[in-house]
Scaffold this motif. Sequence first.
Motif, PDB file in Angstrom:
ATOM      1  N   VAL A 210       0.859  -1.193   0.000  1.00  0.00           N
ATOM      2  CA  VAL A 210       0.000   0.000   0.000  1.00  0.00           C
ATOM      3  C   VAL A 210       0.887   1.233   0.000  1.00  0.00           C
ATOM      4  O   VAL A 210       1.749   1.393   0.870  1.00  0.00           O
ATOM      5  CB  VAL A 210      -0.924   0.019   1.234  1.00  0.00           C
ATOM      6  N   ILE A 211       0.672   2.104  -0.989  1.00  0.00           N
ATOM      7  CA  ILE A 211       1.397   3.383  -1.065  1.00  0.00           C
ATOM      8  C   ILE A 211       0.371   4.506  -1.147  1.00  0.00           C
ATOM      9  O   ILE A 211      -0.239   4.740  -2.189  1.00  0.00           O
ATOM     10  CB  ILE A 211       2.326   3.447  -2.290  1.00  0.00           C
ATOM     11  N   ASP A 212       0.164   5.197  -0.046  1.00  0.00           N
ATOM     12  CA  ASP A 212      -0.773   6.327   0.012  1.00  0.00           C
ATOM     13  C   ASP A 212      -0.049   7.497   0.680  1.00  0.00           C
ATOM     14  O   ASP A 212      -0.305   7.818   1.841  1.00  0.00           O
ATOM     15  CB  ASP A 212      -2.025   5.924   0.790  1.00  0.00           C
ATOM     16  N   PRO A 213       0.858   8.133  -0.048  1.00  0.00           N
ATOM     17  CA  PRO A 213       1.728   9.137   0.563  1.00  0.00           C
ATOM     18  C   PRO A 213       1.098  10.532   0.614  1.00  0.00           C
ATOM     19  O   PRO A 213       0.147  10.825  -0.131  1.00  0.00           O
ATOM     20  CB  PRO A 213       2.932   9.138  -0.372  1.00  0.00           C
ATOM     21  N   PRO A 214       1.639  11.389   1.463  1.00  0.00           N
ATOM     22  CA  PRO A 214       1.257  12.803   1.386  1.00  0.00           C
ATOM     23  C   PRO A 214       1.815  13.401   0.105  1.00  0.00           C
ATOM     24  O   PRO A 214       2.769  12.868  -0.477  1.00  0.00           O
ATOM     25  CB  PRO A 214       1.930  13.413   2.624  1.00  0.00           C
ATOM     26  N   THR A 215       1.233  14.486  -0.334  1.00  0.00           N
ATOM     27  CA  THR A 215       1.770  15.161  -1.516  1.00  0.00           C
ATOM     28  C   THR A 215       3.156  15.712  -1.230  1.00  0.00           C
ATOM     29  O   THR A 215       4.061  15.640  -2.075  1.00  0.00           O
ATOM     30  CB  THR A 215       0.822  16.304  -1.940  1.00  0.00           C
ATOM     31  N   PHE A 216       3.328  16.205  -0.012  1.00  0.00           N
ATOM     32  CA  PHE A 216       4.621  16.752   0.397  1.00  0.00           C
ATOM     33  C   PHE A 216       4.767  16.585   1.904  1.00  0.00           C
ATOM     34  O   PHE A 216       3.791  16.734   2.655  1.00  0.00           O
ATOM     35  CB  PHE A 216       4.718  18.240   0.033  1.00  0.00           C
ATOM     36  N   SER A 217       5.960  16.256   2.343  1.00  0.00           N
ATOM     37  CA  SER A 217       6.216  16.173   3.786  1.00  0.00           C
ATOM     38  C   SER A 217       7.675  16.518   4.048  1.00  0.00           C
ATOM     39  O   SER A 217       8.510  16.501   3.137  1.00  0.00           O
ATOM     40  CB  SER A 217       5.895  14.775   4.330  1.00  0.00           C
ATOM     41  N   TYR A 218       7.953  16.793   5.304  1.00  0.00           N
ATOM     42  CA  TYR A 218       9.322  17.140   5.692  1.00  0.00           C
ATOM     43  C   TYR A 218       9.632  16.527   7.051  1.00  0.00           C
ATOM     44  O   TYR A 218       8.863  16.671   8.005  1.00  0.00           O
ATOM     45  CB  TYR A 218       9.512  18.653   5.768  1.00  0.00           C
ATOM     46  N   GLY A 219      10.738  15.814   7.122  1.00  0.00           N
ATOM     47  CA  GLY A 219      11.213  15.261   8.379  1.00  0.00           C
ATOM     48  C   GLY A 219      12.542  15.890   8.751  1.00  0.00           C
ATOM     49  O   GLY A 219      13.374  16.167   7.877  1.00  0.00           O
ATOM     50  N   LYS A 220      12.755  16.096  10.034  1.00  0.00           N
ATOM     51  CA  LYS A 220      13.978  16.768  10.491  1.00  0.00           C
ATOM     52  C   LYS A 220      15.226  16.033  10.038  1.00  0.00           C
ATOM     53  O   LYS A 220      16.208  16.642   9.612  1.00  0.00           O
ATOM     54  CB  LYS A 220      13.954  16.880  12.021  1.00  0.00           C
ATOM     55  N   ASP A 221      15.181  14.708  10.109  1.00  0.00           N
ATOM     56  CA  ASP A 221      16.351  13.910   9.734  1.00  0.00           C
ATOM     57  C   ASP A 221      16.288  13.406   8.299  1.00  0.00           C
ATOM     58  O   ASP A 221      17.321  13.238   7.649  1.00  0.00           O
ATOM     59  CB  ASP A 221      16.494  12.715  10.689  1.00  0.00           C
TER      60      ASP A 221
END
Length: 306
Positions: A210-221
């Motif tokens: 299952v691949i249901d990703p956000p359009t854009f995201s940001y993680g600190k690392d």
Amino acid sequence: MWIDPKIIKSFEQSATDIHRVYSSPLGWIERYGQDFVLVLNEEKQKERLLEDLLSWCCSQGFACKRVFLKKRYAKNEKSLSNRLHLIHGRSDLPMRTVCRENGLLYSIRFDQGGSAGLFMDQRQNRMFLRKRKVDRLLNLFAFSCSFGLCAALGGAESWNVDLSQGCLEWGKDNFRLNGLDPAAHKFWAMDVREALKIFTKKGIIFDHVVIDPPTFSYGKDSGEFSIVRDLDSLLEKVFGLCSKQKATLFLSTNYKRWNTKDLFLKAKRVAWAKSIRVNFLHYPVSLPDIPQNELPASCWIEVGSP
């Protein structure tokens, strides 16, 4: 437009109390048992829609314990847009409750950002997965692990990957609510791209992904994730983890510039470059409570050998 009472009756018969009750260009209203979330595109309609909701609940015989507001018009104000605001009801009540979708129990939380815990526009896709025979599911961008739960209830080994440990703990609560031991499944708090590298190195194979990703995201690392930029490389790695006999891939996005055909063609192009055959397995199903033009682009893809 308010939901037809006949549709509400069908939800009751299927043990579902998580659904929309109203949709319009102004926004929409979601029901979570006796709580409601008013999702608005503009501020000026808030009071009128709140009054209309309370009147509608009274006419339908629904208890309305609380109403929360999500401000879609405040996207540039993170402190405003990324959480739900209580606008009706008692503030001393617990911010967590339990609701049902097609007989399954889900932990609903009104204090964890802009989502209460279940994306109702994926209802039919969760149901489709429940009907599949799954041995090992890879659930990427798992959030509260609803897809992982549906597969696990059918006997699958569920692997859930999400950047947020908090979301995975939320998912474990959903497993427990439905009588499943989370210890029998996997919950990886890491960037999806890093997890795929580990799976590839270890030779771990899946028969459903299952691949249901956000359009854009940001993680600190982990840095930025963009579906436009990163989907092809994500698919390339996922295809390498699919069972050689036969596997199923569910692909979905809320990115408005892509439709279901776009998603399938992107997956097909990446698969062909790896000499992998793919077929369209299942088209999106309309929902009785959500307008068709608001549903995410999504497709179930059968992945096989050349």
